[in-house]
Design an enzyme around this catalytic site. Structure first.
Site, PDB file in Angstrom:
ATOM      1  CD  GLU A  92       0.716  28.973  -7.858  1.00 12.05           C
ATOM      2  OE1 GLU A  92      -0.463  29.186  -8.149  1.00 12.05           O
ATOM      3  OE2 GLU A  92       1.340  27.980  -8.236  1.00 12.05           O
ATOM      4  CB  CYS A 105       9.089  24.487  -4.310  1.00 14.35           C
ATOM      5  SG  CYS A 105       9.484  25.338  -5.849  1.00 14.35           S
ATOM      6  CB  CYS A 112      10.713  35.453 -14.031  1.00 13.45           C
ATOM      7  SG  CYS A 112      12.486  35.143 -14.236  1.00 13.45           S
ATOM      8  CB  CYS A 116      12.915  30.393 -19.689  1.00 14.56           C
ATOM      9  SG  CYS A 116      14.400  30.830 -18.768  1.00 14.56           S
ATOM     10  CB  CYS A 119       9.334  29.342 -17.763  1.00 13.39           C
ATOM     11  SG  CYS A 119       8.953  29.837 -16.070  1.00 13.39           S
ATOM     12  CB  CYS A 345       8.831  22.774 -12.510  1.00 17.59           C
ATOM     13  SG  CYS A 345       9.536  21.800 -11.249  1.00 17.59           S
TER      14      CYS A 345
END
Ligand code: SAH
Ligand code: SF4
Length: 372
Positions: A92, A105, A112, A116, A119, A345
């Site tokens: 995205e 962004c 990933c 985390c 997230c 985010c």
């Protein structure tokens, strides 16, 4: 021979490639300007390139960004694109217009590996690194979609829309350094996007050795996702901390400042209710960053389906910010944008987690959705 995707090349790469065709180096500059500055995707439109070269280019090269799977506009002007990067994966890109700037962004990986706890991208796991073409293609496509139609443009080729780029979408940019670096160089190149180093921000969860390499290779503005004042908590929230603990990370930040385009580091700090938002933790943070020129950007946690964390209450956010501010640190609280399209985010992967059904649910070509 496979056709080269010209979006994969920064200036040096493109120069080497045109020379491999037996062409002069200045052709690279012409191509950069057509592709990135003017946003042209067809060789036939490149009128100052010799016809014979245009014909060669048409057989040996492509200008190919990942296709758009979905295009969503939010009531607050935020716009989100979902790019199909193949194999059922999507990433995205979010466009955030404000009074004095327009920020894009962008994502650097599908998934990933850092993982985390708060997230949505981390929960998805790591799929693969994006290529330079897939990274810069997000900016290339966004500019093309946002610019007014050619007939209503002011003559000339300096009519860019996007003024700032942040590498804060999906992925850890410093774990995909080789593809990110040429993309950063294109953002800064005057014949491409011509953004100043201060208007390009790379956000990292703390890849210490690569922070040092970035300082040497292409020092842009740096944001570091801190999220905790001590190693015990940061080990839990940002597992990369077990490899590069806070003291090493802060030392890398200090070294970076000698090269950075800004004279401070930005620390991002998500406020998670009852986890890292106590006043004592704010004071501990002050002690940790003592003597390091920095700003804090406090991020209200965006709830995701994958974690049990809660957003801190506004009074707690205020109290936390006040302690930092009274300690002499400029502190901002991020405004949440694009909530209604899941563009906030850490929510970016929300819609794509169920990869097998992604294409079935979204359909193929560009669909408009949203509330604007
Ligand atoms: N991997 C890099 C850049 C992408 S994440 C990094 O971690 O810095 C960009 C920012 O979004 C980081 O500060 C990250 O901590 C934050 N973020 C992730 N999940 C979030 C969530 N659920 N709510 C609010 N911010 C989140
Ligand atoms: Fe990766 Fe950044 Fe999400 Fe952590 S916050 S899992 S580093 S994208």
């Amino acid at each position: 021979m496979d056709a080269a995707n010209l979006l994969d090349f920064d200036r040096d790469g493109l120069t080497a490639w045109v020379q491999s065709l037996g062409e002069k180096p200045f052709r690279a500059r012409q191509l950069l300007r057509w592709i990135h500055k003017r946003g042209v995707g067809e060789f036939s439109a490149m009128t100052d390139v010799a016809r014979s070269l245009r014909e060669t280019l048409a057989t040996r090269a492509v200008i190919a960004s990942a296709p758009i799977l979905r295009d969503g506009a939010s009531a607050d002007g935020t716009r989100k694109w979902l790019f199909d990067v193949g194999g059922g994966e999507a990433v995205e890109t979010v466009y955030i217009p404000e009074a004095d700037r327009a920020t894009l962004c962008i994502s650097t990986q599908a998934g990933c590996a850092v993982g985390c706890r708060f997230c949505a991208t981390g929960a998805q796991g790591f799929s693969r690194n994006l290529t330079t073409a897939e990274i810069i293609g997000q900016l290339w496509t966004a500019e093309r979609m946002l610019r007014p139609a050619p007939e209503s443009r002011v003559p000339g080729d300096g009519d860019r829309i996007i003024s700032n780029v942040v590498l804060m979408g999906m992925g850890e940019p410093l774990q995909n350094y080789d593809a990110v670096l040429p993309a950063l160089r294109l953002m800064l190149d005057d014949d491409a996007y011509g953004l100043s180093r201060r208007r390009v921000t790379l956000s990292t969860s703390g890849m210490v050795p690569m922070i040092d390499r970035l300082a040497q290779d292409c020092p842009v503005a740096l944001a570091v996702s801190l999220h905790a004042p001590d190693d015990a908590l940061r080990d839990e929230l940002v597992p990369l901390n077990r490899k590069y603990p806070i003291a090493e990370l802060l030392a890398a930040c200090r070294r970076y400042l000698a090269h950075a385009p800004r004279d401070f580091i930005t620390f991002e700090y998500i406020l998670l209710a009852g986890v890292n938002d106590a006043e004592g933790q704010a004071r501990a943070l002050l002690r940790r960053v003592d003597g390091l020129p920095c700003k804090f950007n406090l991020i209200p946690f965006n709830p995701t389906a994958v974690s049990a964390f809660r957003r801190s209450e506004p009074e707690r956010v205020r109290a936390f910010a006040e302690i930092l501010q009274e300690g002499g640190i400029v502190t901002t609280v991020r405004r949440t944008r694009g909530d209604d399209i899941d563009a906030a985010c850490g929510q970016l992967a929300g819609q794509v987690r169920d990869r097998t059904r992604l294409v079935a649910r979204v359909g193929t070509p560009v669909l408009m959705e949203g509330t604007a």
